[in-house]
Scaffold this active site. Structure first.
Site: not given
Ligand code: T46
Length: 143
Positions: A49
């Site tokens: 993303h």
């Molecule tokens: C990015 C890359 C480098 C939260 O509740 N709070 C938070 O601050 C974050 C980061 C995530 N979440 C929840 C949302 C999802 O249910 O944690 C779960 C996993 O998040 P996500 O699928 O977005 O994780 P990544 O590793 O794909 O991405 C993350 C960050 O979301 C994103 O901003 O740039 O790491």
């Protein structure tokens, strides 16, 4: 395509190493949120993303990981993170993918904004549109 990698100052002595990071000094923005990922399963790719506003610094404080950045203009770069004193700046408008997490890898992230799902661009075509719309704004403001 420019990739900005920070090398932080380790404060080492006979006991070991310590890295201290301060907002506006070592981290180029106000730190509003810190999160980290660990126990990432082999073969999984995280990220996929971009963001509308969020700036971040990624630090792999244990183990190693690869970060693929895509600027939406046909350029990509793969940046390995494997040193606990190195930080990768990831601007909002970069499509990012994190993969090849080594066993036990911990990826620490300093973020310029609080968590906001509406800031995510999760569809690649929407990302290309976003990059294009930003370029259009730049061209208008250059005139
Ligand atoms: C990015 C890359 C480098 C939260 O509740 N709070 C938070 O601050 C974050 C980061 C995530 N979440 C929840 C949302 C999802 O249910 O944690 C779960 C996993 O998040 P996500 O699928 O977005 O994780 P990544 O590793 O794909 O991405 C993350 C960050 O979301 C994103 O901003 O740039 O790491």
């Amino acid at each position: 395509m420019q990739v900005v990698k920070y090398v932080f100052q380790p404060h080492g002595d006979e006991r070991g190493q310590l890295v201290a990071l301060e907002e506006y000094k070592d981290i180029p923005f106000r730190i509003k949120r810190v999160y980290y990922m660990y126990e990432t399963m082999e073969g999984f790719v995280r990220g996929k993303h971009a963001h509308k506003n969020l700036q971040q610094i990624l630090v792999c404080i244990h183990g190693s990981v690869k970060i693929k950045l895509d600027n939406g203009k046909g350029e990509t770069k793969v940046v390995p993170l494997e040193k606990p004193y190195e930080g990768l700046y990831v601007a909002n408008n970069m499509w990012r993918e994190m993969y090849d997490f080594s066993e036990g890898a911990v990826l620490l992230v300093f973020a310029s904004e609080l968590y906001d799902e509406s800031d995510y661009i999760r569809n690649y075509d929407d990302f290309l549109e976003f990059v294009k719309s930003q370029d259009d704004v730049d061209e208008v403001s250059d005139e």
